[in-house]
Motif scaffolding. Structure first.
Motif, PDB file in Angstrom:
ATOM      1  N   CYS A  79       0.838  -1.211   0.000  1.00 37.44           N
ATOM      2  CA  CYS A  79       0.000   0.000   0.000  1.00 37.44           C
ATOM      3  C   CYS A  79       0.870   1.258   0.000  1.00 37.44           C
ATOM      4  CB  CYS A  79      -0.906   0.015   1.229  1.00 37.44           C
ATOM      5  SG  CYS A  79      -2.306  -1.100   1.146  1.00 37.44           S
ATOM      6  N   ALA A  80       1.915   1.246   0.822  1.00 34.64           N
ATOM      7  CA  ALA A  80       2.804   2.406   0.899  1.00 34.64           C
ATOM      8  C   ALA A  80       3.488   2.649  -0.447  1.00 34.64           C
ATOM      9  CB  ALA A  80       3.849   2.193   1.987  1.00 34.64           C
ATOM     10  N   PHE A  81       3.879   1.573  -1.134  1.00 34.61           N
ATOM     11  CA  PHE A  81       4.498   1.712  -2.457  1.00 34.61           C
ATOM     12  C   PHE A  81       3.557   2.409  -3.427  1.00 34.61           C
ATOM     13  CE2 PHE A  81       4.349   0.013  -6.757  1.00 34.61           C
ATOM     14  CZ  PHE A  81       5.571   0.437  -7.249  1.00 34.61           C
ATOM     15  N   TRP A  82       2.300   1.935  -3.508  1.00 32.90           N
ATOM     16  CA  TRP A  82       1.369   2.506  -4.477  1.00 32.90           C
ATOM     17  C   TRP A  82       1.038   3.959  -4.159  1.00 32.90           C
ATOM     18  CZ3 TRP A  82       0.580   1.231  -9.146  1.00 32.90           C
ATOM     19  CH2 TRP A  82       0.708  -0.091  -9.555  1.00 32.90           C
ATOM     20  N   ILE A  83       0.894   4.266  -2.873  1.00 33.35           N
ATOM     21  CA  ILE A  83       0.639   5.661  -2.513  1.00 33.35           C
ATOM     22  C   ILE A  83       1.832   6.520  -2.937  1.00 33.35           C
ATOM     23  CG2 ILE A  83       0.321   7.266  -0.593  1.00 33.35           C
ATOM     24  CD1 ILE A  83      -1.114   4.954   0.904  1.00 33.35           C
ATOM     25  N   GLY A  84       3.054   6.049  -2.640  1.00 33.27           N
ATOM     26  CA  GLY A  84       4.256   6.810  -2.986  1.00 33.27           C
ATOM     27  C   GLY A  84       4.422   7.004  -4.474  1.00 33.27           C
ATOM     28  N   MET A  85       4.221   5.945  -5.263  1.00 30.77           N
ATOM     29  CA  MET A  85       4.415   6.054  -6.715  1.00 30.77           C
ATOM     30  C   MET A  85       3.373   6.991  -7.337  1.00 30.77           C
ATOM     31  SD  MET A  85       7.074   4.520  -7.861  1.00 30.77           S
ATOM     32  CE  MET A  85       6.792   4.280  -9.617  1.00 30.77           C
ATOM     33  N   GLN A  86       2.134   6.907  -6.886  1.00 31.20           N
ATOM     34  CA  GLN A  86       1.107   7.766  -7.479  1.00 31.20           C
ATOM     35  C   GLN A  86       1.327   9.222  -7.094  1.00 31.20           C
ATOM     36  OE1 GLN A  86      -2.887   6.552  -7.914  1.00 31.20           O
ATOM     37  NE2 GLN A  86      -2.434   4.386  -7.740  1.00 31.20           N
ATOM     38  N   LEU A  87       1.828   9.456  -5.875  1.00 29.76           N
ATOM     39  CA  LEU A  87       2.156  10.841  -5.498  1.00 29.76           C
ATOM     40  C   LEU A  87       3.308  11.362  -6.355  1.00 29.76           C
ATOM     41  CD1 LEU A  87       1.840  10.579  -1.614  1.00 29.76           C
ATOM     42  CD2 LEU A  87       0.390  11.938  -3.136  1.00 29.76           C
ATOM     43  N   PHE A  88       4.295  10.521  -6.626  1.00 32.48           N
ATOM     44  CA  PHE A  88       5.390  10.917  -7.513  1.00 32.48           C
ATOM     45  C   PHE A  88       4.851  11.288  -8.892  1.00 32.48           C
ATOM     46  CE2 PHE A  88       8.962   9.317  -4.894  1.00 32.48           C
ATOM     47  CZ  PHE A  88       9.883  10.317  -5.183  1.00 32.48           C
ATOM     48  N   MET A  89       3.942  10.495  -9.417  1.00 29.79           N
ATOM     49  CA  MET A  89       3.376  10.754 -10.743  1.00 29.79           C
ATOM     50  C   MET A  89       2.612  12.070 -10.767  1.00 29.79           C
ATOM     51  SD  MET A  89       2.149   6.862 -11.642  1.00 29.79           S
ATOM     52  CE  MET A  89       1.232   7.309 -13.114  1.00 29.79           C
ATOM     53  N   ARG A  90       2.091  12.486  -9.621  1.00 27.88           N
ATOM     54  CA  ARG A  90       1.392  13.768  -9.536  1.00 27.88           C
ATOM     55  C   ARG A  90       2.343  14.925  -9.270  1.00 27.88           C
ATOM     56  NH1 ARG A  90      -4.191  13.779  -8.216  1.00 27.88           N
ATOM     57  NH2 ARG A  90      -3.827  15.627  -6.947  1.00 27.88           N
ATOM     58  N   GLY A  91       3.640  14.640  -9.123  1.00 26.71           N
ATOM     59  CA  GLY A  91       4.624  15.683  -8.878  1.00 26.71           C
ATOM     60  C   GLY A  91       4.856  15.986  -7.415  1.00 26.71           C
ATOM     61  N   GLU A  92       4.239  15.212  -6.503  1.00 29.91           N
ATOM     62  CA  GLU A  92       4.429  15.433  -5.065  1.00 29.91           C
ATOM     63  C   GLU A  92       5.575  14.556  -4.587  1.00 29.91           C
ATOM     64  OE1 GLU A  92       0.834  15.574  -2.670  1.00 29.91           O
ATOM     65  OE2 GLU A  92      -0.371  15.721  -4.494  1.00 29.91           O
TER      66      GLU A  92
END
Length: 535
Positions: A79-92
């Motif tokens: 779960c932490a991986f997916w949250i982190g990767m999607q935030l990266f994709m949003r520029g956060e």
């Protein structure tokens, strides 16, 4: 009983990919008592897929904490991986990096699991950004192998696709596309879960476009569209899907349909709060408007794209050329090229550099750009980049006065554009072929190619390209051609026969010419044309 019924309904709806119903039922169950972590994951996925991203992150965070409390560190790390990767994709990047760091900490001392493979994916991007492509691809191979070893189709597909994407970006298109084709078999057969499926579909289409392979891009766009159609509640990915459909329509010169698809993409993405898709859609709309000759509307669209964070090049540079501002045009494309690394990204700018420098009489710079494009096209890849390179080389040879050298390149480009079904580029290269034939004294061939080009451009509603529109007094290419024959003394009937048009069509063109010039007779139109150097 009510909570149990809603929970069962939510799980069934999730399996049936009825995302809105899954959200309603799981949310109702959650309101009667906190869901278990696995059901929170389901709710988070469904929220993402119906476009409610802010709520999606909050629910996935709850799922993460639920797994931590239950001692399920691997699921918590996932779960932490997916949250982190999607935030990266949003520029956060700050928050994204924090979540990825948390995933690593949870897996300390636990190397024998698929989740370790997932953490290799951001490492791939880090190595690629550092310029170490070989190590990035090797890391991707290790991640894909972990997916196969632990039976995780999502991990294998994501890792292999990223390998292919990286290879394409450095010009190794054939090798990269082989990997992507293999991944897409798994995706299209339903082996990959919904969110990774949408991510991979969209990225695969972009990779095919980067490889200048419109046939593959069309195939996977149609597959993505079909996947979206099977899920009526789906909002995530549908904006991207519509932009990709519009890009194919743009190539096929179904421009009205493309503009409609771009508007739909903007509406869909705006409902999710995503700004990237509307900015991309604005750029593509600007390109269509520029080609049609609606320069003011094109400039507005490019400005909208830039405000949304999308680089408006090379469209803006070509727009400035069409407006007659050669200095601004040269400065724009030069700046864009100076900032751009990698053969794929540069290949998207180099044709514009050739066109702009040829128009400015800077033939040495034009030849350098054409030679670079030819060198990129030598790598195994799509026919489109080969067509662009042949088109560029032929245009430079023609501008340099070497019509005989130009013709083989231009005819090669025409054959490829015809095979690819790109009618607008067919017309543009045919105009160059007509100029080359005229320079070699072959007036019959010149007239036939020019007529074919003008007929296509007239059908598409394309006005004069890359000229000061005031100098043409708003006349289209076809109207200028009719005017020249009219000034030579040809009757409307003779013009119709020579251009293979109906008498009514020629009458309409002559009426338009008179209206735009503000004259009422053939003699007055001829005098006006000579006075304003239109002939």
């Amino acid at each position: 009983m009510e909570r149990t019924d809603e929970l069962r309904r939510g799980r069934d709806a999730y399996e049936a990919r009825a995302w809105a119903e899954a959200v309603d039922a799981l949310s109702a169950a959650d309101s009667h008592g906190e869901l278990e972590a696995a059901d929170l994951e389901r709710l988070g996925d469904a929220l993402f897929l119906v476009g409610r991203e802010a709520e999606h992150y909050a629910v996935w965070e709850r799922a993460h904490h639920g797994y931590v409390r239950a001692g399920h560190k691997r699921r918590a790390a996932r779960c932490a991986f997916w949250i982190g990767m999607q935030l990266f994709m949003r520029g956060e990047t700050g928050r994204g990096g924090g979540w990825l760091g948390r995933a690593r900490r949870l897996l300390e001392g636990d190397d024998n699991c698929a989740e370790r493979g997932y953490l290799l994916l951001p490492e791939m991007f880090r190595k690629r950004a550092a310029g170490d492509l070989e190590s990035a691809v090797t890391t991707g191979a290790a991640a894909a192998e972990a997916g196969r070893r632990f039976g995780d189709a999502d991990l294998s597909a994501l890792a292999m696709h990223t390998q292919g994407e990286f290879l394409i970006s450095v010009g190794k298109s054939a090798e990269g596309l082989r990997l992507i084709d293999e991944v897409m078999l798994a995706v299209s057969s339903g082996e990959v879960s919904p969110i990774p499926t949408g991510v991979i579909y969209c990225r695969a289409i972009v990779s095919c476009q980067d490889a200048f392979d419109p046939r593959r891009a069309r195939e996977w766009t149609e597959a993505l569209d079909a996947w979206c159609q099977l899920q009526p509640d789906l909002l995530a990915f549908t904006g991207d899907c519509q932009v990709h459909r519009a890009e194919l329509m743009e190539l096929e010169v179904a421009w009205d349909d493309a503009v409609e698809a771009l508007a739909d993409a903007t509406r869909r993405a705006s409902r999710t709060g995503i700004t990237r898709v509307p900015a991309h859609a604005a750029y593509r709309r600007g390109e269509i408007l520029r080609r049609r000759g609606d320069l003011k509307a094109a400039e507005d669209a490019f400005r909208e794209a830039a405000h949304g964070g999308h680089e408006p090049q090379p469209g803006l540079a070509l727009l400035r050329l069409a407006q007659g501002d050669k200095a601004a045009s040269r400065a724009s494309i030069r700046r864009a090229l100076e900032e751009t690394k990698g053969p794929v990204a540069r290949a998207r700018l180099l044709p514009a550099q050739v066109e702009i420098t040829v128009a400015a009489g800077e033939l040495e710079a034009a030849r350098e750009a054409a030679d670079e494009l030819v060198a990129i096209a030598v790598q195994p890849g799509g026919e489109m980049v080969t067509a662009l390179a042949a088109h560029a080389r032929g245009s430079v040879d023609l501008a340099a006065g070497n019509a005989g050298d130009a013709l083989p390149h231009l005819r090669h480009a025409l054959a490829l554009w015809q095979e690819l079904g790109v009618r607008y580029e067919q017309a543009r290269v045919r105009r160059l072929i007509a100029q080359a034939c005229r320079a070699l004294g072959d007036e019959d061939s010149s007239r036939m190619d020019l007529d074919a080009a003008l007929e296509t451009l007239d059908t598409l509603g394309v006005a004069m390209e890359h000229s000061d529109r005031k100098a043409t007094h708003g006349l289209t290419e076809r109207e200028l051609h009719v005017l020249r024959l009219l000034a030579a003394g040809s009757t409307n009937k003779a013009i119709a026969a020579q251009l293979i048009l109906s008498d009514r069509t020629v009458d309409r063109h002559v009426s338009n010419i008179f209206a735009k010039m503000g004259v009422s007779s053939r003699a007055a139109a001829t005098a006006y044309a000579y006075e304003h150097r239109l002939l």
